[in-house]
Structure formats: structure tokens, C-alpha cells
Design a protein around this motif. Structure first.
Motif, PDB file in Angstrom:
ATOM      1  N   ALA A  23       0.713  -1.271  -0.143  1.00 26.96           N
ATOM      2  CA  ALA A  23       0.084   0.007   0.156  1.00 26.96           C
ATOM      3  C   ALA A  23       0.796   1.278   0.139  1.00 26.96           C
ATOM      4  CB  ALA A  23      -0.712  -0.039   1.315  1.00 26.96           C
ATOM      5  N   SER A  24       0.137   2.281  -0.692  1.00 24.81           N
ATOM      6  CA  SER A  24       1.181   3.590  -0.655  1.00 24.81           C
ATOM      7  C   SER A  24       1.338   4.370   0.530  1.00 24.81           C
ATOM      8  CB  SER A  24       0.471   4.465  -1.824  1.00 24.81           C
ATOM      9  OG  SER A  24      -0.756   4.679  -1.375  1.00 24.81           O
ATOM     10  N   ARG A  25       0.175   3.891   1.454  1.00 23.77           N
ATOM     11  CA  ARG A  25       0.145   4.636   2.924  1.00 23.77           C
ATOM     12  C   ARG A  25      -0.380   3.530   4.007  1.00 23.77           C
ATOM     13  NH1 ARG A  25      -3.872   9.665   2.687  1.00 23.77           N
ATOM     14  NH2 ARG A  25      -3.200   9.715   4.557  1.00 23.77           N
ATOM     15  N   SER A  26      -0.142   3.947   5.200  1.00 22.03           N
ATOM     16  CA  SER A  26      -0.436   2.876   6.058  1.00 22.03           C
ATOM     17  C   SER A  26      -1.814   2.248   6.309  1.00 22.03           C
ATOM     18  CB  SER A  26      -0.316   3.652   7.559  1.00 22.03           C
ATOM     19  OG  SER A  26      -0.743   2.940   8.474  1.00 22.03           O
ATOM     20  N   ILE A  27      -1.592   0.732   6.318  1.00 22.09           N
ATOM     21  CA  ILE A  27      -3.137   0.196   6.313  1.00 22.09           C
ATOM     22  C   ILE A  27      -3.299  -0.133   7.875  1.00 22.09           C
ATOM     23  CG2 ILE A  27      -2.477  -0.717   4.255  1.00 22.09           C
ATOM     24  CD1 ILE A  27      -1.379  -3.162   5.371  1.00 22.09           C
ATOM     25  N   ALA A  69      -0.159 -13.052   5.955  1.00 25.06           N
ATOM     26  CA  ALA A  69       0.831 -12.435   6.860  1.00 25.06           C
ATOM     27  C   ALA A  69       0.902 -10.761   6.494  1.00 25.06           C
ATOM     28  CB  ALA A  69       2.037 -13.070   6.601  1.00 25.06           C
ATOM     29  N   ARG A  70       1.170 -10.112   7.315  1.00 30.97           N
ATOM     30  CA  ARG A  70       0.964  -8.574   7.134  1.00 30.97           C
ATOM     31  C   ARG A  70       2.441  -8.166   7.941  1.00 30.97           C
ATOM     32  NH1 ARG A  70      -4.220  -6.167   8.982  1.00 30.97           N
ATOM     33  NH2 ARG A  70      -3.075  -4.066   8.579  1.00 30.97           N
ATOM     34  N   ASN A  75       3.663  -1.386   5.424  1.00 27.00           N
ATOM     35  CA  ASN A  75       2.380  -1.282   4.833  1.00 27.00           C
ATOM     36  C   ASN A  75       2.205  -2.632   3.550  1.00 27.00           C
ATOM     37  OD1 ASN A  75       1.958   0.979   6.007  1.00 27.00           O
ATOM     38  ND2 ASN A  75       3.005   2.353   4.596  1.00 27.00           N
ATOM     39  N   THR A  76       2.486  -3.718   4.142  1.00 26.46           N
ATOM     40  CA  THR A  76       2.545  -4.806   3.221  1.00 26.46           C
ATOM     41  C   THR A  76       1.704  -6.103   3.573  1.00 26.46           C
ATOM     42  OG1 THR A  76       4.479  -4.128   1.982  1.00 26.46           O
ATOM     43  CG2 THR A  76       3.872  -6.441   1.775  1.00 26.46           C
ATOM     44  N   ILE A  77       1.124  -6.715   2.677  1.00 24.54           N
ATOM     45  CA  ILE A  77       0.438  -7.852   3.117  1.00 24.54           C
ATOM     46  C   ILE A  77       0.783  -9.196   2.127  1.00 24.54           C
ATOM     47  CG2 ILE A  77      -1.672  -7.093   4.391  1.00 24.54           C
ATOM     48  CD1 ILE A  77      -3.600  -8.191   1.956  1.00 24.54           C
TER      49      ILE A  77
END
Length: 113
Positions: A23-27, A69-70, A75-77
Motif C-alpha cells: 500500500a502507498s500509505r499505512s493500512i 501475513a502482514r 504497509n504490506t500483506i
């Protein structure tokens, strides 16, 4: 927030792939994130979910084979897919639960026997 899924490819049945959604920003402000699969000619369905605190759920069709997983700091899953079968073929997307963001192009997974 923009989502970018990657990691798809062509794999023989029984093989593995690891998908990434960045994601480009926080999830972290979203309660959960989902991985979706859209098989050819079918609707887009959730295959795996992960909450902000790491709780996971899976569709019956992938349970025991897929792991979500994340990494909140990145900001990645992720979606680790093992023992892939031809029926896993499709375009994979990530999104929030419920889906609120643009879908992006997804990443194509093709499993051949």
C-alpha cells in the motif's frame, strides 16, 4: 491509498508462489485486509483475511495451503500459496475489508497440471 499486488506467475500444480500487496500509505487504520481471487468468468471472492492484530481466516478451498501475513511497518500483506492446483488460477487482488480502495490490476496466477 493505492494498492499494488505482485508475485503472480505460471506454476505447475503442486508448486508455490508468494504474493505481495503493498500500500502507498499505512493500512493500520483498516480493521482487516483481504486477498481476493477472480477466476476466469467468475466473481471475485475472498480467499484469505488478516486483521490489524494478525488474526487470519481462510476460504475452505485454500485452508491448509495458503497463509496470509502482514508487515505493518512496510504497509504490506503477503499470501504464501503452497500446493497450488489448477483451480487456484485467477487474478489475485488485495483490498480492505470491506473493499473500499481502488482494485488496481491485481496479479495473475496460472497453475497448470
Amino acid at each position: 491509498v493505492q494498492l499494488q499486488a505482485s508475485g503472480g506467475g505460471l506454476v505447475q500444480a503442486g508448486g508455490s508462489l508468494r504474493l505481495t500487496c503493498t500500500a502507498s500509505r499505512s493500512i493500520n487504520r483498516f480493521k482487516a485486509m483481504d486477498w481476493f481471487r477472480q477466476a476466469p468468468g467468475k466473481q471475485r471472492d475472498v480467499v484469505a483475511s488478516i486483521s490489524v492484530d494478525g488474526m487470519t481466516t481462510y476460504a475452505d478451498s485454500v485452508k491448509g495451503r495458503f497463509t496470509v501475513a502482514r508487515d505493518n511497518a512496510k504497509n504490506t500483506i503477503y499470501l504464501q500459496m503452497n500446493s497450488l492446483q489448477p483451480e487456484d488460477t485467477g487474478v489475485y487482488y488485495c483490498n480492505t475489508k470491506p473493499a473500499m480502495l481502488n482494485w488496481g490490476q491485481g496479479t495473475v496466477v496460472t497453475v497448470f497440471s
